[in-house]
Design a protein around this motif. Structure first.
Motif, PDB file in Angstrom:
ATOM      1  N   ASP A  32     -19.072  -4.314  -6.576  1.00 14.24           N
ATOM      2  CA  ASP A  32     -19.388  -3.176  -5.943  1.00 14.24           C
ATOM      3  C   ASP A  32     -18.699  -1.956  -6.488  1.00 14.24           C
ATOM      4  O   ASP A  32     -17.605  -1.911  -6.921  1.00 14.24           O
ATOM      5  CB  ASP A  32     -19.147  -3.220  -4.566  1.00 14.24           C
ATOM      6  CG  ASP A  32     -19.851  -4.173  -3.693  1.00 14.24           C
ATOM      7  OD1 ASP A  32     -21.165  -4.405  -4.272  1.00 14.24           O
ATOM      8  OD2 ASP A  32     -19.598  -4.621  -2.568  1.00 14.24           O
ATOM      9  N   ASP A  66     -18.655   0.965  -4.575  1.00 16.46           N
ATOM     10  CA  ASP A  66     -17.917   1.664  -3.254  1.00 16.46           C
ATOM     11  C   ASP A  66     -17.549   0.710  -2.449  1.00 16.46           C
ATOM     12  O   ASP A  66     -18.166  -0.559  -1.964  1.00 16.46           O
ATOM     13  CB  ASP A  66     -18.827   2.597  -2.499  1.00 16.46           C
ATOM     14  CG  ASP A  66     -19.166   3.714  -3.394  1.00 16.46           C
ATOM     15  OD1 ASP A  66     -18.349   4.269  -3.922  1.00 16.46           O
ATOM     16  OD2 ASP A  66     -20.309   4.199  -3.570  1.00 16.46           O
ATOM     17  N   PRO A  67     -16.372   0.520  -1.626  1.00 15.03           N
ATOM     18  CA  PRO A  67     -16.118  -0.371  -0.541  1.00 15.03           C
ATOM     19  C   PRO A  67     -16.948  -0.534   0.494  1.00 15.03           C
ATOM     20  O   PRO A  67     -17.806   0.305   0.864  1.00 15.03           O
ATOM     21  CB  PRO A  67     -14.803   0.360   0.124  1.00 15.03           C
ATOM     22  CG  PRO A  67     -14.245   1.231  -0.994  1.00 15.03           C
ATOM     23  CD  PRO A  67     -15.532   1.766  -1.527  1.00 15.03           C
ATOM     24  N   THR A  68     -17.207  -1.890   0.804  1.00 12.32           N
ATOM     25  CA  THR A  68     -18.141  -2.241   1.929  1.00 12.32           C
ATOM     26  C   THR A  68     -17.501  -1.320   3.409  1.00 12.32           C
ATOM     27  O   THR A  68     -18.275  -1.044   4.204  1.00 12.32           O
ATOM     28  CB  THR A  68     -18.301  -3.423   2.283  1.00 12.32           C
ATOM     29  OG1 THR A  68     -18.797  -4.145   1.202  1.00 12.32           O
ATOM     30  CG2 THR A  68     -19.095  -4.085   3.371  1.00 12.32           C
ATOM     31  N   PHE A  69     -16.142  -1.553   3.224  1.00 13.34           N
ATOM     32  CA  PHE A  69     -15.449  -0.997   4.413  1.00 13.34           C
ATOM     33  C   PHE A  69     -13.994  -0.661   4.058  1.00 13.34           C
ATOM     34  O   PHE A  69     -13.650  -1.472   3.063  1.00 13.34           O
ATOM     35  CB  PHE A  69     -15.568  -1.439   5.810  1.00 13.34           C
ATOM     36  CG  PHE A  69     -15.234  -2.860   5.950  1.00 13.34           C
ATOM     37  CD1 PHE A  69     -15.818  -4.027   5.841  1.00 13.34           C
ATOM     38  CD2 PHE A  69     -13.718  -3.211   6.241  1.00 13.34           C
ATOM     39  CE1 PHE A  69     -15.143  -5.083   5.794  1.00 13.34           C
ATOM     40  CE2 PHE A  69     -13.093  -4.220   6.415  1.00 13.34           C
ATOM     41  CZ  PHE A  69     -13.754  -5.463   6.226  1.00 13.34           C
ATOM     42  N   SER A  70     -13.438   0.278   4.640  1.00 16.53           N
ATOM     43  CA  SER A  70     -11.875   0.646   4.392  1.00 16.53           C
ATOM     44  C   SER A  70     -11.393   0.748   5.651  1.00 16.53           C
ATOM     45  O   SER A  70     -11.996   1.290   6.780  1.00 16.53           O
ATOM     46  CB  SER A  70     -11.899   2.020   3.410  1.00 16.53           C
ATOM     47  OG  SER A  70     -12.564   1.807   2.385  1.00 16.53           O
ATOM     48  N   GLU A 120      -7.600   2.632   7.407  1.00 16.16           N
ATOM     49  CA  GLU A 120      -6.006   3.064   7.170  1.00 16.16           C
ATOM     50  C   GLU A 120      -5.130   2.500   8.124  1.00 16.16           C
ATOM     51  O   GLU A 120      -5.294   2.086   9.337  1.00 16.16           O
ATOM     52  CB  GLU A 120      -6.376   4.586   7.592  1.00 16.16           C
ATOM     53  CG  GLU A 120      -7.320   5.296   6.749  1.00 16.16           C
ATOM     54  CD  GLU A 120      -7.317   6.844   7.071  1.00 16.16           C
ATOM     55  OE1 GLU A 120      -6.467   7.480   7.393  1.00 16.16           O
ATOM     56  OE2 GLU A 120      -8.276   7.441   6.353  1.00 16.16           O
ATOM     57  N   MET A 149     -14.185  -5.188  -0.411  1.00 16.16           N
ATOM     58  CA  MET A 149     -15.565  -4.963  -1.045  1.00 16.16           C
ATOM     59  C   MET A 149     -15.720  -6.314  -2.149  1.00 16.16           C
ATOM     60  O   MET A 149     -14.809  -6.891  -2.282  1.00 16.16           O
ATOM     61  CB  MET A 149     -15.579  -3.660  -2.217  1.00 16.16           C
ATOM     62  CG  MET A 149     -14.295  -3.632  -2.949  1.00 16.16           C
ATOM     63  SD  MET A 149     -13.974  -2.175  -3.528  1.00 16.16           S
ATOM     64  CE  MET A 149     -15.289  -1.708  -4.729  1.00 16.16           C
ATOM     65  N   SER A 196       0.855  -1.218   0.037  1.00 11.66           N
ATOM     66  CA  SER A 196      -0.035  -0.099  -0.056  1.00 11.66           C
ATOM     67  C   SER A 196       0.896   1.178   0.008  1.00 11.66           C
ATOM     68  O   SER A 196       1.763   1.375   0.772  1.00 11.66           O
ATOM     69  CB  SER A 196      -0.816  -0.013   1.259  1.00 11.66           C
ATOM     70  OG  SER A 196      -1.516   1.102   1.148  1.00 11.66           O
ATOM     71  N   ARG A 246      -3.959   2.558   2.969  1.00  8.07           N
ATOM     72  CA  ARG A 246      -5.599   2.327   2.815  1.00  8.07           C
ATOM     73  C   ARG A 246      -5.729   1.172   2.260  1.00  8.07           C
ATOM     74  O   ARG A 246      -5.151   0.839   1.250  1.00  8.07           O
ATOM     75  CB  ARG A 246      -6.404   3.249   2.174  1.00  8.07           C
ATOM     76  CG  ARG A 246      -6.489   4.592   2.846  1.00  8.07           C
ATOM     77  CD  ARG A 246      -7.450   5.740   2.137  1.00  8.07           C
ATOM     78  NE  ARG A 246      -6.771   6.850   1.700  1.00  8.07           N
ATOM     79  CZ  ARG A 246      -7.134   7.486   0.528  1.00  8.07           C
ATOM     80  NH1 ARG A 246      -8.110   7.165   0.026  1.00  8.07           N
ATOM     81  NH2 ARG A 246      -6.286   8.427   0.298  1.00  8.07           N
ATOM     82  N   ILE A 247      -6.708   0.232   2.734  1.00  9.11           N
ATOM     83  CA  ILE A 247      -7.229  -1.008   2.364  1.00  9.11           C
ATOM     84  C   ILE A 247      -8.774  -0.960   2.430  1.00  9.11           C
ATOM     85  O   ILE A 247      -9.398  -0.379   3.056  1.00  9.11           O
ATOM     86  CB  ILE A 247      -6.699  -2.082   3.071  1.00  9.11           C
ATOM     87  CG1 ILE A 247      -7.165  -3.502   2.350  1.00  9.11           C
ATOM     88  CG2 ILE A 247      -7.504  -1.814   4.605  1.00  9.11           C
ATOM     89  CD1 ILE A 247      -6.355  -4.626   3.015  1.00  9.11           C
ATOM     90  N   HIS A 248      -9.145  -1.639   1.113  1.00  8.12           N
ATOM     91  CA  HIS A 248     -10.673  -1.469   0.862  1.00  8.12           C
ATOM     92  C   HIS A 248     -10.829  -2.917   0.786  1.00  8.12           C
ATOM     93  O   HIS A 248     -10.674  -3.654   0.151  1.00  8.12           O
ATOM     94  CB  HIS A 248     -10.991  -0.835  -0.433  1.00  8.12           C
ATOM     95  CG  HIS A 248     -10.631   0.667  -0.404  1.00  8.12           C
ATOM     96  ND1 HIS A 248     -11.043   1.665   0.475  1.00  8.12           N
ATOM     97  CD2 HIS A 248      -9.477   1.382  -1.069  1.00  8.12           C
ATOM     98  CE1 HIS A 248     -10.337   2.756   0.228  1.00  8.12           C
ATOM     99  NE2 HIS A 248      -9.495   2.677  -0.681  1.00  8.12           N
TER     100      HIS A 248
END
Length: 117
Positions: free
Chosen positions: A49, A51-55, A57, A45, A37, A41-43
Motif C-alpha cells: 500500500d 497509504d496506511p489503512t489506518f493510523s 496517535e 498497512m 516511535s 504515530r503508528i501506521h
C-alpha cells in the motif's frame, strides 16, 4: 511486518492499546517485537500500500507490539466461498484468519514467537 498464511489478502487487523500482553490461552499465535516511535504515530498497512489503512496517535517512546493471530491459513477460498464480502463483514467474522495488534508501553523482555499452536 506480518506474513499471513491464508491465500486471500483480506485479513482483519485490530490495533489496541493495552497495559498487558495478550492472553496466551486465547490466541493461536503471538509474536512480540520492539517498536520505538519518535513521532507518536503508528501506521497499519499492507506492504504494497501507498497509504496506511489506518493510523493512530499515542505517546512517543518504546513499546512492545504483540501480533496475536487466530485461524491461520483459513480464508474464504479454503472454506469454499467465492463471494466478495465487505470490510464490515470481514471484521465480524472470527472463523477466518484475523489479527489483533496489542501496543504495550515499554521495551519487551522477549522478542519473537511467544505462542505457536
Amino acid at each position: 511486518m506480518i506474513g499471513t498464511e491464508a491465500d486471500l489478502n483480506d485479513h482483519w487487523v485490530d490495533l489496541v492499546s493495552s497495559d498487558l500482553p495478550p492472553s496466551s490461552e486465547e490466541w493461536q499465535r503471538i509474536t512480540c517485537v520492539h517498536f520505538h516511535s519518535g513521532s507518536g504515530r503508528i501506521h497499519v498497512m499492507s506492504v504494497i500500500d501507498h497509504d496506511p489503512t489506518f493510523s493512530a496517535e499515542f505517546e512517543c517512546g518504546d513499546y512492545a507490539v504483540y501480533a496475536a493471530a487466530q485461524n491461520l491459513g483459513i480464508d474464504q477460498l479454503s472454506l469454499g466461498e467465492t463471494a466478495k464480502i465487505s470490510d464490515a463483514e470481514i471484521a465480524a467474522r472470527r472463523d477466518i484468519e484475523w489479527y489483533r495488534l496489542f501496543l504495550v508501553a515499554g521495551k519487551p523482555e522477549f522478542e519473537g514467537r511467544v505462542v505457536d499452536r
